[in-house]
Design an enzyme around this catalytic site. Sequence first.
Site, mmCIF file in Angstrom:
data_model
loop_
_atom_site.group_PDB
_atom_site.id
_atom_site.type_symbol
_atom_site.label_atom_id
_atom_site.label_comp_id
_atom_site.label_asym_id
_atom_site.label_seq_id
_atom_site.Cartn_x
_atom_site.Cartn_y
_atom_site.Cartn_z
ATOM 1 N N ARG A 8 0.875 -1.134 0.391
ATOM 2 C CA ARG A 8 -0.068 -0.027 -0.229
ATOM 3 C C ARG A 8 0.961 1.147 -0.117
ATOM 4 N NH1 ARG A 8 -4.497 -0.764 5.288
ATOM 5 N NH2 ARG A 8 -5.385 1.371 4.365
ATOM 6 N N HIS A 9 0.527 3.132 -0.333
ATOM 7 C CA HIS A 9 0.840 3.629 -0.744
ATOM 8 C C HIS A 9 1.228 3.928 1.473
ATOM 9 C CE1 HIS A 9 -2.384 5.583 1.498
ATOM 10 N NE2 HIS A 9 -3.221 4.735 0.390
ATOM 11 N N ASN A 15 -5.482 8.915 5.314
ATOM 12 C CA ASN A 15 -5.836 8.118 6.151
ATOM 13 C C ASN A 15 -5.511 8.790 8.204
ATOM 14 O OD1 ASN A 15 -3.186 6.128 4.520
ATOM 15 N ND2 ASN A 15 -5.660 5.962 5.033
ATOM 16 N N ARG A 60 -0.231 9.973 -3.951
ATOM 17 C CA ARG A 60 0.261 9.130 -2.897
ATOM 18 C C ARG A 60 1.109 7.617 -3.478
ATOM 19 N NH1 ARG A 60 -5.376 8.980 -2.306
ATOM 20 N NH2 ARG A 60 -6.597 6.876 -1.852
ATOM 21 N N GLU A 80 -7.579 3.686 -6.589
ATOM 22 C CA GLU A 80 -8.769 3.583 -5.747
ATOM 23 C C GLU A 80 -9.905 3.318 -5.728
ATOM 24 O OE1 GLU A 80 -9.010 1.310 -3.061
ATOM 25 O OE2 GLU A 80 -8.383 1.817 -1.335
ATOM 26 N N HIS A 145 -3.387 0.846 -3.541
ATOM 27 C CA HIS A 145 -4.355 0.684 -2.535
ATOM 28 C C HIS A 145 -4.921 -0.279 -1.584
ATOM 29 C CE1 HIS A 145 -4.524 5.075 -4.182
ATOM 30 N NE2 HIS A 145 -4.157 4.812 -4.786
#
Length: 193
Positions: A8-9, A15, A60, A80, A145
Amino acid sequence: PRSIFFSRHGESEFNVEGKIGGDSLLSPRGLEYARALPALITDNIGKDTELTVWTSSLRRTIQTGSFLPYQKLTWKSLDELDAGVCDGMTYEEIEEQYPDDYANRDDDKFNYRYRGGESYRDVVTRLEPVIMELERQENIMIIGHQAILRCLYAYFHNLPQADLPYIKIPLHTVIKLTPKAYGCDEERYPLPI
Ligand code: G3H
């Protein structure tokens, strides 16, 4: 044997705020993860091994890959899951403003489609060309994502659709898959960031 790396980023500003979607940049912790990634990958595959990094078109993921010394490719199809009218909201805000939708998603998370957005089923369909290409390539690292990596992970491990939206893909962890004749070997490398 060739390997596929998933990450994932790094942690994003959204977040931190508990918001979904958007196109925010990395938080300071997320940036720290991005800086630590190159050493983790070279330690794992060796200095002279070729690797291509695939990111989504969102900032991201591009930022997370920015320190990796490999060729990079941006895929819009890796963006995403589109939360439509709920993009940029927290789960609490969604529950408050769209209570029926929130309940319906809980009932059937794989098939629930956000208003003006996508379902997991839609994402599986849009990932088909990515998977076709992935099957033809050598070593690939995908910086993606959560929802997207759930779909790819379920494909390689042959997991049922109903379980797919609940697969845990933690932040700041590299997942290495090595496809075999049947199934995949897996190793995980969490970074304590
Ligand atoms: O921001 C979207 C998340 O990656 C998807 O999580 O499908 O569990 O709500 P969820």
